[in-house]
Design an enzyme around this catalytic site. Structure first.
Site, short mmCIF file in Angstrom:
data_model
loop_
_atom_site.label_atom_id
_atom_site.label_comp_id
_atom_site.label_asym_id
_atom_site.label_seq_id
_atom_site.Cartn_x
_atom_site.Cartn_y
_atom_site.Cartn_z
N HIS A 150 -6.62 -30.46 26.57
CA HIS A 150 -6.82 -29.26 25.75
C HIS A 150 -7.48 -28.18 26.59
CE1 HIS A 150 -11.25 -29.76 25.02
NE2 HIS A 150 -10.97 -31.05 25.11
N ASP A 162 -14.61 -30.29 30.40
CA ASP A 162 -14.11 -30.56 29.05
C ASP A 162 -13.38 -29.33 28.51
OD1 ASP A 162 -13.70 -31.68 26.55
OD2 ASP A 162 -15.66 -31.05 25.81
N GLU A 196 -8.63 -28.44 20.17
CA GLU A 196 -9.14 -29.81 20.09
C GLU A 196 -10.55 -29.85 19.55
OE1 GLU A 196 -11.24 -33.47 21.55
OE2 GLU A 196 -11.67 -31.37 21.98
N GLU A 197 -11.34 -28.83 19.89
CA GLU A 197 -12.75 -28.84 19.51
C GLU A 197 -12.98 -28.49 18.04
OE1 GLU A 197 -14.83 -29.99 21.47
OE2 GLU A 197 -14.27 -29.58 23.55
N GLU A 223 -9.65 -36.61 28.90
CA GLU A 223 -10.77 -35.98 28.22
C GLU A 223 -12.00 -35.98 29.12
OE1 GLU A 223 -12.27 -34.36 26.11
OE2 GLU A 223 -10.93 -33.99 24.44
N HIS A 299 -20.64 -29.70 26.75
CA HIS A 299 -20.71 -28.65 25.71
C HIS A 299 -21.84 -27.65 25.96
CE1 HIS A 299 -18.15 -30.74 22.35
NE2 HIS A 299 -17.48 -30.54 23.48
#
Length: 599
Positions: A150, A162, A196-197, A223, A299
């Site tokens: 993603h 990520d 995706e998130e 991922e 994140h």
């Protein structure tokens, strides 16, 4: 004849050498844990035209990273990232071999689905999320393999690891395969999903609404739950073990542990991936990979190319490209439709050197055989020296070793839990080790090791007889068999409950069994020169490499998670328990040797 129990004792500094051995092997497994292969660059293209090129993939990553955070719905995600990827697709198509056919489609999709998300039932609704899909045609236009990543990120992060790094790796895999003269047997679908998130919406839109999804027979999901390092194979479809077998055959730098799959599926990791969507809504088998190193940056704004390296992409790309070539040209994808197989797999690598896999049924048999064989060989080794009529002495000393290990392990875990409670409630120093994870060794690893030493030493002082047919050497070996009994019971209990992760203890028992067989075969059990100890320590050096790697894996996963898991639980309780368990696991077979020391 009688033996003097006080002869052949090791000098006091042998204890320091024992601790040094633990530290040396722990350092070796640490270096192995972080080792990455050298990176190919643009200068290597002439010599390696059909190899994954980490330098070229790095260029793609830097272009995506330069866009900054790319949350779904933002201009950076909906327009700029799409422009960067479509530009890459155009260059790929222009440089492809004339025999290859590269197809591209943009999917804009709306929909909804129901899902249980960490214990809460929810309905996720989405509108006009994007998928960029590239299909590399095969000689047979059916039974496709899919790769998924993603390109969106959370609002606080540029998402270099990520998951833009996976996008860059997939681009390079596509670039290499599209330039080869011969087509693959099966088509390959490259899904770059843009939501995706949010969570997991674009993948649902593809697998339930795109015509190419009907061809997909297996997938690889790339991922990240950290920032760089090795990509961990942490999840597979339990009903399709052929995927693990393919990984075992193809991958150059293996890194996969079945215990990671069980930890994730037990809900101990506060995260989820597109793997779940493809499995539950597409009913497609697959493998789930994630980078786990340095979860502190997950994140956050620090998940950027400043904290990554091309070597991360090189390692991931080497593995993925090898696996894609095997699956896209083999019979597995076609067989998965005609002959769906069932049965879970046990799989693990040893320091990235080799990879082993076998069925859960075979694992059950192996666990039982190793557990009983270790006990039988340990008893036979000692009784062959003192005579079978003295089996009661052997049984008593073995029981001493078992109880000392049990009491020491219980005391070690209890002490760590008390320390964790005190740090959180008494002195307000919870997470004191968070930014310097090596402090865990002094706080939660060293005290359990000391307790194990003290308990075994005290058991020896209280229960050893001055006159006995058992020499000190044979007494220690009998107590080591008691340690084998301790781990054998745990292995058998875990096996009875269907916990595949019992393999990590079974491997330790197998190595201990190997040492016992060598010592017995060479008849070194009571040899006065101590050759048995040399053989024992050599074999258990390998055991230490095996056991200490789990400390590095667990701390790298759970320490960063403990900082973002909320204030409802005391994170020191988790880390203290994990550290104690890893310490006991790594050192329990060495602790009885403390009784060989003079002082």
């Amino acid at each position: 004849h009688n033996y003097d129990p006080n002869i052949h004792r090791v000098p006091w500094y042998g204890g320091l050498l024992l601790i040094a051995l633990v530290a040396f092997c722990g350092t070796g497994s640490y270096l192995s844990f972080f080792y990455l292969p050298p990176t190919l660059t643009e200068a290597d293209l002439a010599h390696h035209p059909f190899a994954f090129n980490g330098g070229r993939a790095w260029d793609s990553l830097t272009r995506l990273d330069a866009l900054g955070p790319k949350p779904t719905g933002s201009r950076a995600n909906e327009e700029l990232a799409v422009q960067v990827l479509e530009h890459e697709f155009a260059l790929l198509n222009a440089s492809r071999h004339p025999n290859q056919e590269v197809l591209y489609e943009k999917q804009i999709v709306s929909g909804h689905y129901g899902i249980n998300f960490f214990g809460s039932q929810m309905t996720s609704m989405y509108r006009r999320v994007q998928n960029l899909i590239v299909k590399l045609a095969g000689r047979e236009d059916q039974h496709a393999l899919m790769l998924n990543c993603h390109f969106d990120s959370v609002a606080s992060s540029p998402g270099a690891s990520d998951d833009c790094g996976s996008c860059a790796a997939m681009l390079e895999v596509l670039r290499v395969l599209s330039r080869t003269p011969e087509r693959n047997r099966h088509p390959i679908v490259f899904l770059f999903n843009g939501a995706e998130e949010t969570p997991l919406q674009a993948s649902h839109g593809f697998i339930t609404g795109h015509r190419w999804a009907k061809q997909v027979r297996a997938f690889l999901n790339l991922e990240s739950a950290g920032s760089g390092g090795k990509e961990l194979l942490f999840q597979s479809d339990p009903h399709h073990p052929w995927l693990i077998e393919a990984y075992s055959r193809a991958v150059r730098h293996p890194f996969g542990q079945a215990i990671g799959e069980e930890i994730f599926q037990f809900g101990l990791i506060p995260s989820d991936t597109d793997f779940r969507i493809f499995r539950d809504f597409g009913h497609i088998p697959g493998l789930d990979f994630a980078h786990i190193f340095n979860g502190y940056r997950y994140h956050t704004r620090y998940d950027s190319v400043k904290y990554l390296s091309p070597a991360v992409l090189q390692r991931t790309g080497d593995n993925v490209l090898s696996l894609v070539r095997l699956l896209a040209n083999g019979d597995q994808l076609a067989r998965s439709v005609r002959e769906p197989s069932e049965g879970s797999m046990v799989f693990f690598d040893f320091l990235g050197i080799f990879f082993l896999s076998y069925s859960a049924i075979e694992g059950t048999v192996l666990n039982i055989v190793v557990s009983f064989a270790g006990l039988l060989v340990g008893c036979w080794s000692v009784l062959s020296c003192i005579g079978w009529r003295n089996w009661r002495l052997m049984a008593v000393e073995m029981l001493h070793g078992f109880v000392a290990t049990l009491v020491g392990a219980g005391a070690a875990i209890g002490m760590n839990l008390a320390t964790a409670f005190a740090l959180d409630h008494a002195v307000d120093r919870s997470l004191s080790w968070y930014s310097s994870s090596w402090l865990v060794i002094g706080l939660y690893c060293a005290p359990p090791m000391v307790l194990l030493f003290v308990v075994h030493r005290e058991f020896h002082r209280l229960f050893s007889k001055s006159k006995t047919v058992l020499s000190l050497t044979l007494t220690v070996q009998a107590r080591i068999t008691g340690v084998t009994l301790f781990w054998s019971l745990i292995t058998l209990a875990a096996t009875a409950y269907g916990i595949r992760s019992a393999y990590i203890i079974a491997v330790l028992l197998s190595l201990s069994l190997l040492g016992s067989v060598l010592i017995a075969a060479l008849k070194l059990q009571s040899f006065p020169s101590g050759y048995w100890l040399i053989v024992y320590l050599i074999v258990h050096s390998v055991s230490l490499l095996w056991t200490t790697q789990f400390y590095h894996i667990f701390t790298n996963i759970f320490i960063p998670i403990s900082g973002r898991s909320g204030a409802n639980e005391n994170p020191d309780l988790i880390i203290g328990t994990v550290a104690a368990a890893c310490t006991i696991f790594a050192t329990s077979f060495l602790v009885p040797l403390i009784n060989l020391l003079r002082h």
